[in-house]
Every structure is written in C-alpha cells, then in structure tokens.
Motif scaffolding. Structure first.
Motif, short mmCIF file in Angstrom:
data_model
loop_
_atom_site.label_atom_id
_atom_site.label_comp_id
_atom_site.label_asym_id
_atom_site.label_seq_id
_atom_site.Cartn_x
_atom_site.Cartn_y
_atom_site.Cartn_z
N GLY A 111 2.51 27.63 28.05
CA GLY A 111 3.21 26.40 27.67
C GLY A 111 4.39 26.12 28.56
N PRO A 114 -2.82 26.79 26.32
CA PRO A 114 -1.62 26.17 25.73
C PRO A 114 -0.85 25.31 26.72
N GLY A 115 -0.59 24.06 26.32
CA GLY A 115 0.20 23.14 27.12
C GLY A 115 -0.62 22.26 28.04
#
Length: 302
Positions: free
Chosen positions: A68, A149-150
């Motif tokens: 992230g 993630p992200g």
C-alpha cells in the motif's frame, strides 16, 4: 553287635557323600521382556524453501503495509509527473521517438505487482511441487487472483486523470482472455484488450530477447508518454544484460534516482530472477546443488 554298627556307619557316610555331590537345582530360564516399540513421529510436510516467503505474503501485516505504501507514494507523484514536460519513465534505449505531446500512460507488470498469486504458490508448498506451465495455466484460468494492496486504488485514480494503464506481462498470449477477465473482476480499469501485452507479443522493428520486456515497453512508448513503471522485478523496468548479482546492479546504477519517483518496486520474496542469479541461472542443477549455491551466497558476520 559290632557288625550292625559298621553297617550303620557305612550307610551314614554314603548318605553324607551323596548330599555333597548332588547338583544344585538350576534356575528356571525366562525370556527377556520385549523392548517397547518406537513411537513414530507425526508425519509433517516436507521442507520447502518457499514456505516462509508465501506465509509472509499471505499473513504479515508488513506485506500489506509495504504494498500500500508503494502505491500511495506513486499517487503522490502522479500529478507532478503529468504536469512536468519531458517526464518519461522509459530508459533512452527504449524510447524510439520523442515523448512530448503524447498522451500519458503507466506500465505495470501483473503478477505480484497488481495481482496476488500467492494461493498458487501456497498450493505448490502444500503439494511439494514446483512451478510448471500446466498448473500455472490452470490457476490463471480460475480467474481468482486478488489485487495487490493499493494497486486498484492507484489504477482507478490514474484512469480518472486520463492516464492509460498498460499491463506488460510474461503471461503467455493465450492467457489474455482469462487475464483480462481477472483484472476486470478485481476492479482494474481496462477499456481495450490492447492494454494487455503478453509474452509473445510481436513488436515490429524490435528484436525480442527471450522474455525481456524491452520491445513491449518500446511499443507503449511509440504512442504514449510513460509516466511510471511498476514491477516486482528489475526486468519490469529495464533489461538486464547479465542476470547475476553484478549484472543486476549494473542495470540499475544509472537509474537509482528514478526509484520512488518514476519506478516503483513491489515486494516479492516468493520467486523472481534474483533467485537463479545466485546459481548461474542453471535450473537444470539438482535442487540440493542449487540450495548449496544459495547458501554460499549468504553473508555471515565474522
């Protein structure tokens, strides 16, 4: 009277002699008690070099945070990249034409960069197996990979700013349909199948070197100004002439200032070209020999 006494004495002497020469009774032999049977150790999975790496990706909060963090840092740079004339994330040897005036784009790798394939790696660990094209193709066709993630948040923010995402991957071309379907399910913005450039994609006027992505990056650069590149391996940003520790450093050295600005690296301890670089890319060696060479590459404090 004397004869009977003699007989009595003789009888007593013989009786005493008999008592002295009689053998002592032998003890009764007994069989030794059998030794207790050894208790078998509980069966467990075979040792696997990838167990900790896959477990880290799937369970460690640190992995979530790092991934992230990469995409948030990139998003913080995106507007500046769009507004800065001459900003380009392609190395000069892959820029075949001027970038000025071209629409903006971002190049991303797919596996372990925008899609998480750790469930496939987990199956290999569980089954004591190694990567092969049959099981990999099967996994891709399941279309179950979740986003790193992200990654989706960044891709959607880029699309909202008019930036086209190009997915330059070493997934085989015949996996295009399943790959695009998986990316769309995960939420990545894809308007055209032309945004997927898989292994085997032909670029006119450029000689492809194995699975290197240089020609495909050049193809994107012919029509777009590349603002950023994302990958989990060095080869996702620049071609490596010699895949050994020294050669990998040499490929990066001219562009170290680009990391965190134009180039962004995602963490992937499960596989990558870094591993064969430690055993001269000789996958044909027995596993024990490859492991020995990896151990030899470790640094020990004196």
């Amino acid at each position: 009277m004397s004869l009977p006494r003699t007989l009595v004495l003789s009888t007593l002497v013989l009786a005493l002699a008999a008592c002295q020469t009689a053998p002592a009774p032998r003890p009764v032999a007994t069989e030794p008690a059998p030794a207790p049977a050894p208790v078998a150790a509980p069966a467990g999975p075979a040792a696997n070099d990838n167990l900790n790496a896959v477990a880290w990706v799937q369970t460690a909060e640190e992995y979530q945070l790092l991934s992230g963090q990469v995409y948030r840092a990139a998003l913080a740079e995106l507007d500046r990249a769009i507004k800065t004339p001459g900003w380009d994330a392609l190395v000069p040897s892959e820029r075949a034409n001027p970038a000025d005036g071209l629409p903006p784009a971002v190049i991303v790798d797919i596996d372990e960069t925008v899609l998480d394939n750790s469930p496939y790696q987990a199956r290999l660990v569980r089954d004591g197996a190694s990567y092969n094209e049959v099981t990999w193709d099967g996994w891709v066709r399941e279309e179950k990979a979740l986003p790193v993630p992200g990654a989706v948040e960044f891709a959607q923010a880029a699309a909202a700013r008019g930036v086209t995402m190009f997915y330059v991957s070493n997934r085989a071309a015949h996996l295009e349909e399943a790959t695009l379907a998986n990316l769309r399910k995960a939420g990545f913005p894809i308007e055209s199948k032309d945004q997927f450039l898989g292994l085997g994609f032909f670029v006119e006027g450029c000689e492809q070197q194995g699975s290197e992505k240089g020609c495909r990056r050049q193809h994107v650069g012919r029509t777009h100004r590349v603002l950023m590149q994302f990958g989990d391996q060095i080869g996702d940003m620049v071609s490596i002439e010699a895949n050994n520790p020294a050669g990998r450093k040499d490929a990066l050295r001219p562009y170290l200032a680009w990391f965190g600005e134009r180039w962004f690296v995602l963490p992937n301890p499960t596989y990558g070209s870094w591993e064969p670089a430690l055993f001269n890319n000789a996958w044909e060696l027995p596993e024990a020999e490859r492991r020995r060479m990896k151990l030899d590459a470790l640094k020990y404090a004196e």
